[in-house]
Design an enzyme around this catalytic site. Structure first.
Site, PDB file in Angstrom:
ATOM      1  N   SER A  49      40.943   4.416-113.651  1.00 25.26           N
ATOM      2  CA  SER A  49      40.699   3.578-114.866  1.00 25.26           C
ATOM      3  C   SER A  49      39.243   3.146-115.181  1.00 25.26           C
ATOM      4  O   SER A  49      39.148   2.805-116.302  1.00 25.26           O
ATOM      5  CB  SER A  49      41.871   2.842-115.097  1.00 25.26           C
ATOM      6  OG  SER A  49      42.838   3.454-115.578  1.00 25.26           O
ATOM      7  N   SER A  99      41.794   3.822-118.321  1.00 26.15           N
ATOM      8  CA  SER A  99      42.356   3.004-119.408  1.00 26.15           C
ATOM      9  C   SER A  99      41.234   2.189-119.800  1.00 26.15           C
ATOM     10  O   SER A  99      41.175   1.347-120.911  1.00 26.15           O
ATOM     11  CB  SER A  99      43.641   2.408-118.898  1.00 26.15           C
ATOM     12  OG  SER A  99      43.262   1.566-118.050  1.00 26.15           O
ATOM     13  N   LYS A 124      38.140  -6.373-119.751  1.00 24.91           N
ATOM     14  CA  LYS A 124      39.253  -5.512-120.298  1.00 24.91           C
ATOM     15  C   LYS A 124      40.451  -6.647-120.563  1.00 24.91           C
ATOM     16  O   LYS A 124      40.603  -7.529-119.839  1.00 24.91           O
ATOM     17  CB  LYS A 124      39.663  -4.649-119.158  1.00 24.91           C
ATOM     18  CG  LYS A 124      40.691  -3.587-119.572  1.00 24.91           C
ATOM     19  CD  LYS A 124      40.738  -2.732-118.118  1.00 24.91           C
ATOM     20  CE  LYS A 124      41.994  -1.775-118.529  1.00 24.91           C
ATOM     21  NZ  LYS A 124      41.889  -0.795-117.338  1.00 24.91           N
TER      22      LYS A 124
END
Lengths: 481, 87
Positions: free
Chosen positions: A176, A152, A77
């Site tokens: 997330s 996310s 990420k």
């Protein structure tokens, strides 16, 4: 060659010489080329990935010592720092930021010969749950590209689901990791608070966020946890897990375990298909010898408001560092007064980040803190006490990861409260520091449903054993990408 | 209900220029949702903070870094960051 294999299969095959790390990487890069236009999981790719894989093969041939990842392609990420690599947080503010150091999780994975295939998309600064708030455009759900992949850590989930890597690291502040894992049918893990170092994770809400793996199987998650967990002198909130082996005895089963069904997480607003899948999961767990019983955590009703109040406050403080002097977009200081210069720089922050910063300035401010921030902290405390009491009676808790099915891109973007409520089942684990996992469980109308299990702090091993047992009862179709 | 003036005041303190007029409505809607906290019945609840003993902190010692970090900044002079005038 099949790239649709688990991390453990990959390591076994490469170790035994049946699979070349370079060939696997080449196939993975081919897959990325094939599907990226549709999915947009990646923000940047590692140009040296193939070369690094070749080095792994060479080391194996020479009989040299090699790490446990054997050149496994992992996506990261883009809010986790990799030295000399762009780390944008999917924000225009950090468009050109090159990390000067490795996050602890990256150091650990490098030591085990993992290869970072690229950095993946997220909602800007991890603030969102669809990836629609990425400054570089949304990622798309591989199960149906009209739909959001969750967030996310949407890019992480998409990249694992669509075979663009073998595993991924995301971060979970309010769900997330688990939310996109549920929406894209991958395993997503939020560890006990402190189990994985946050050093090198760009801060959003330090008191509750954790790095967590997204993988194809629960065993792969246990494998990743073995590699990246443990105490870190660079993060004083880390806890000592005494070198726990999460893979060992993972197939212990759950016979005799008591599982609480959180009634506030299967109530109003739940999609009938999600409720049906949850009931099915409960039946399967009972079939495996667990005893399931409904229980209540009444503070769950207030958890989302408490979560957003606390995270906005921490975000308001954490994002104050983006003043364009130390980090930020590049423009000359000449001709500006200090405040107007910083104001201009902060125009580079996207609308959701700006809103949360404003909220983060408002809710703890004089005259408002008692109504919002302090009350949110009290809800957090009461919820923690309730869940601790629950774990005196139950070994595990169960709920659907998300109470609704994935929704269409753009469907909820203009309704902040509707978006808030998507988090209702995931924020409890963050506010209370408990470990939680999302397991792919069902497909309804072509869209995935994940089931969430929650355990007491430091019961991560038990949680993975239960998740593994549930996972073995499920056979899902292959992603149609 | 939060007024536009209050939002503008917070934005000014946070050095954020408000351009998008929809921000008032959205922030107000978000804060309106937070009002649910009023019915949580937690007035008598204590706030407990996680305490971390400072004895566990790593040793505060100089660790040489082989790169000049300041050179990674866009605007610097010698060992100083270049910033706009404050007064």
């Amino acid at each position: 060659m099949d790239i649709k294999i688990s991390a453990l299969q990959f390591t076994r095959e490469v170790k035994s010489g049946n699979l070349s790390a370079e060939e696997f990487m080449a196939k993975t890069l081919e897959q990325i080329q094939k599907v990226e236009e549709k999915l947009h999981a990646f923000l940047s790719l590692n140009d040296n990935a193939l070369k690094q894989a070749k080095e792994i093969d060479k080391k194996i041939k020479l009989g040299q010592k090699i790490g446990k990842c054997f050149g496994m392609p992992i996506s990261i990420k883009d809010n986790i720092c990799i030295k000399d690599t762009k780390t944008t947080c999917a924000s225009k503010m950090l468009e050109n930021f090159v990390a000067p150091y490795d996050a602890t999780v990256i150091t650990k994975l490098k030591q085990q010969d993992a290869i970072f295939v690229g950095k993946v998309n997220l909602d800007e600064f991890a603030m969102g749950l669809t990836t629609e708030f990425s400054a570089y455009g949304p990622s798309r759900n591989p199960w149906n590209t009209d739909y959001v992949p969750g967030g996310s850590s949407g890019g992480s989930a998409v990249s694992v689901s669509a075979f663009e890597c073998v595993a991924s690291l995301g971060s979970d502040t309010g769900g997330s990791v688990r939310n996109p894992a549920s929406f894209c049918s991958t395993v997503g893990y939020k560890p006990t608070y402190g189990l994985i170092s946050r050093y090198g994770l760009i801060s959003y809400a330090n008191s509750i966020e954790q790095i967590g793996p997204l993988t194809r199987t629960v065993e792969d998650t246990a494998f990743m946890l073995n590699l990246i967990s443990g105490i870190d002198s660079n993060d004083d909130t880390t806890v000592d897990n005494h070198g726990e082996d999460y893979l060992k005895n993972i197939d212990s089963g759950i016979e005799g375990k008591k599982i609480g069904i959180i009634k506030e997480m299967i109530g109003d607003g739940i999609d009938p298909a999600v409720l049906s899948a949850t009931k099915d999961a409960i039946s399967k767990l009972e079939g495996l010898g667990a005893k399931c019983e409904e229980m209540s955590l009444d503070m769950v009703k207030y958890s989302v408001a408490a979560y957003y109040t606390i995270t906005a406050t921490e975000a308001g403080s954490n994002l104050a560092r983006y003043d364009n002097l130390r980090y930020g977009y590049d423009f000359s200081v000449e001709g500006y007064e200090f405040n107007s210069y910083i104001e201009k720089a902060r125009k580079k922050l996207g609308p959701e980040v700006t809103r949360r910063m404003i909220l983060g300035g408002f809710v703890p401010s004089a005259g408002h803190a008692g109504k919002y921030f302090l009350k949110a902290l009290k809800v957090k405390n009461k919820l923690t006490r309730q869940i601790n009491d629950a774990f005196k009676k139950f070994d595990l808790l169960i709920a659907p990861t998300v109470p609704i099915l994935p929704f269409k891109i753009g469907e909820k973007i203009d309704d902040p409260v509707a978006l808030f409520l998507v988090d209702i089942n995931t924020v409890t684990a963050n506010l209370t520091g408990k470990p939680a996992i999302s397991i792919p469980f069902a497909i309804s109308h072509g869209l995935p449903i994940g089931i969430q299990l929650i355990a007491n702090s430091m019961d991560d091993k038990l949680l993975l054993q239960a998740a593994h047992a549930l996972e073995k009862t499920v056979k899902l179709p292959e992603v149609p990408i | 209900m939060v007024t536009q003036k209050e939002i503008q005041h917070v934005a000014k303190l946070m050095k954020i220029e408000l351009i998008d007029p929809s921000i008032y409505e959205r922030v107000d809607k978000m804060l309106g949702y937070f009002d649910i906290l009023d019915s949580a019945g937690v007035e008598s609840e204590e706030i407990i903070f996680r305490e971390i003993p400072i004895t566990n902190l790593r040793e505060d010692k100089y660790i040489p870094y082989n790169e000049k970090l300041i050179e990674k900044l866009n605007h610097y002079k010698g060992t100083y960051v270049r910033a706009p005038k404050m007064v």
